[in-house]
Design a protein around this motif. Sequence first.
Motif: not given
Length: 129
Positions: A10-38
């Motif tokens: 979260l902190r890396a994504a918020a700071d725009g630090d793509r390298e650190t954010a990517a290192a926190a995720l598996a290459a084949d990560v399964h991600f789902r979100g639920l927002t009011p519009r999407k």
Amino acid sequence: MSQTIAERLLRAAADGDRETAAAALAADVHFRGLTPRKTPSADDRDGVLQIMGNWFEHFAGFEAIEDGTVLDRRSIRYRVRVEDPEEGTLVFEQQAYYDADEDTGEITWMHVVCSGMRPLVPAAAPAAA
């Protein structure tokens, strides 16, 4: 106290630090979100980074971050303040549940629910008749 892998993401994504954010995720990560519009989803690291980049586009700060667990599943709840050029100061809160690989520490599965953007200063209530 050290940060969890989700908080580092979260902190890396918020700071725009793509390298650190990517290192926190598996290459084949399964991600789902639920927002009011999407209902954003991705099954790879780049897709997750794109979704999170959109969420944190006008990031102004975290108001709260709280880690937890539900038995063997990890969780993180966070409230974010954004400064939108057209709408002013907005706040959203998200609750995420996730799994991380014990060997690599990377997030392999994550589901997120979002409150939606809420104005920091609510519109005035209509006058009573």
